[in-house]
Design an enzyme around this catalytic site. Structure first.
Site, PDB file in Angstrom:
ATOM      1  N   SER A   1       6.883  -4.113   3.382  1.00 35.50           N
ATOM      2  CA  SER A   1       6.321  -3.541   2.210  1.00 35.50           C
ATOM      3  C   SER A   1       6.487  -2.106   2.625  1.00 35.50           C
ATOM      4  O   SER A   1       6.489  -1.548   3.647  1.00 35.50           O
ATOM      5  CB  SER A   1       5.175  -3.902   2.030  1.00 35.50           C
TER       6      SER A   1
ATOM      7  N   TYR B   1      -3.444  -6.874   3.173  1.00 36.88           N
ATOM      8  CA  TYR B   1      -2.022  -6.928   2.979  1.00 36.88           C
ATOM      9  C   TYR B   1      -1.383  -5.965   4.006  1.00 36.88           C
ATOM     10  O   TYR B   1      -0.363  -6.305   4.217  1.00 36.88           O
ATOM     11  CB  TYR B   1      -1.995  -6.439   1.467  1.00 36.88           C
TER      12      TYR B   1
END
Lengths: 247, 266
Positions: B145, B158
């Site tokens: 990400s 995350y």
């Protein structure tokens, strides 16, 4: 801000050094010699006592709390104990770490899980607990121990490297999330014991400084990050590696 | 199609293929010529992806999988090898995220996100890696990400898991290079999927937090910070996936390829 030598002074600050690793003991000594009131913790009571003895030989007193962190609540209990005995917590150094030299294909699920627990999860829960207290007071500095293995690939260190990669993202995330509320979060990335051992003497040839930076080499950076001198710094990873990652 | 990008006679395993970017990646690999094994916890989603791949004319089979259970990962990898004879390409696309103030972030949620985004990915890499080592090569593509390298407030689990994914990728790339296995990661920005469209799905992402931000506020904090000023469209992940899976990327390993509208270049 005009920085003076006095801005590095840590008198009247309470520092918790979580994890009596080689780096933890070195950083505790540095903070203590700069005036901080120290609390050392580790899951192993023997390591806490050994660290206290090492510091005492250098004329630095430190309280010790042998304490095992299995989950978030334990970390909050640890911080509560520090706050009960010392009234507050200004500085947290997360120095708990475990390095396992093993090929990725052979790593068991248990070894993988343990590495993440010690190197990543416990660090986060301790940040949460200290952060909660520091945010309520509107000030504090958290220093996480990272590693060159957080940004570079080294073979046979996957659990450690992955955890440290997570620690660096934790540092940036908490760094941006908490700075407006007075709490700074930074990390120091160096050559830990494990990487130095794994790479051996020949590994040093590729380091511009000509040798591995050791735990004592991290001390100045820790004092800087803990002190007012770094008041505008957050979410940063400082590489103390003899120039290796600059190549 | 230029020959270097052709994936004919390759078998890909795409984990997390029931929806979102994983589904697009599975379809994209099939369109480039690969046969595809697809795995996910969501079985109805898997069936839908399977039908779409069949329509492309490639071989496909579905494998229900809870990636957080090491034994299940091993069993699925073995089953895929048995069914297709080999695995040339592994795409690790399973993931989840939830927002929440870091200081109050729930331990169970934290562990769940690490289990899916990180532990599951490692189990998949390890089991497929063993097969690839035996066969003398392969391609692994892990989904990172933009928050593998940038910090973001209120997403501690995350961001940590994705930072760790970057290191998993580099570590395995270096360790397995001698076996001819390339390990790379793709770092997407916000895409228009159930997981990436935080503005449309803000109630879900902020479930359990004190306050759900307004759409305008969230848009400013997300796509407003992307130089291209928009969400990625799911098919826009395919080019990077096929490239990394193909001979065109034969010298590329340990790389983090941002597909992010310029976010990380800022």
């Amino acid at each position: 801000m005009n920085v003076r030598a006095c801005d590095f002074d840590l008198s009247e600050r309470v520092a918790l050094v979580a994890g009596c690793s080689e780096a933890g003991v070195s950083l505790a000594l540095a903070l203590g010699q700069s005036g901080a009131e120290l609390v050392l913790s580790d899951s192993c009571a023997g390591r806490v006592q050994a660290a206290q003895a090492t510091l005492e030989a250098e004329g630095v007193a430190a309280a010790g709390i042998p304490f095992q962190i299995d989950g978030r609540d334990d970390a909050f209990e640890l911080v509560n104990r520090v706050v009960s005995s010392h009234a507050k917590l200004d500085i947290l150094v997360n120095a708990q770490e475990q390095f396992l030299d093993k090929p990725a294909v052979d790593l068991t699920t248990e070894e993988w899980g343990y590495s993440l627990h010690v190197n990543l999860k416990v660090v986060f829960w301790t940040c949460q607990a200290a952060g909660k207290h520091m945010l309520a007071r509107g000030e504090g500095s958290i220093i996480n121990l990272s590693s060159l293995a957080a940004s570079l690939g080294f073979p046979n260190s996957v659990g450690f490297a992955v955890s440290k990669g997570g620690v660096e993202q934790m540092t940036r995330t908490l760094g941006v999330e908490w700075i407006r509320r007075g709490v700074r979060v930074n990390a120091i990335a160096g050559w830990g014991e494990g990487l130095r051992r794994q790479l051996g003497a020949t590994g040093a040839e590729r380091i511009p400084m000509g040798r591995f930076a050791n735990a004592a080499d991290l001390e100045g950076t820790a004092i800087y990050l803990a002190s007012r001198a770094s008041a505008a710094l957050s979410g940063q990873i400082i590489h103390v590696d003899g120039g290796y990652s600059a190549q | 199609m230029i020959a270097e990008f052709d994936l004919s006679r390759r078998t890909a395993l795409v984990i997390g293929a029931a929806g979102g970017l994983g589904r697009e990646q599975a379809l994209g690999l099939a369109r480039a010529g690969a046969d595809v094994a697809i795995a996910d916890l969501n079985q109805s989603g898997l069936q839908a992806t399977s039908l779409a791949i069949k329509a492309v004319g490639r071989e496909v089979d579905v494998f229900p999988l809870d990636i957080t259970v090491p034994g299940e990962v091993r069993a699925v990898v073995d089953a895929v090898e048995k069914r297709f004879g080999k695995i040339d390409i592994l795409v690790n696309s399973a993931g989840m995220t939830r927002r929440g103030a870091s200081e109050d972030y729930d331990q169970g949620l934290f562990e769940r996100i690490l289990d899916i985004n990180l532990n599951g990915m490692f189990y998949a890499c390890q089991n497929v890696g063993r097969l690839m080592i035996k066969r003398g090569g392969g391609r692994i593509i892990n989904m990172g990400s933009i928050f593998s390298s940038a910090g973001i407030a209120e997403s501690p689990a995350y961001a940590m898991s994705k930072g760790a994914v970057a290191q998993l990728t580099k570590t395995l790339a270096i360790e397995w290079a001698p076996y001819g296995i390339a390990v790379n990661a793709i770092l997407p920005s916000w895409f228009d999927t159930a997981m990436g469209n935080v503005v449309a799905d803000r109630e879900k992402f902020y479930a359990g937090t004190a306050e759900v931000p307004s759409s305008a506020d969230l848009a400013a904090r997300t796509t407003g910070r992307v130089p291209l000023r928009r969400l990625g469209k799911p098919p826009e992940i395919v080019g990077a996936t096929v490239f990394l899976a193909s001979n065109a990327a034969s010298m590329v390993t340990g790389h983090l390829l941002a597909v992010d509208g310029g976010f990380l270049a800022q």
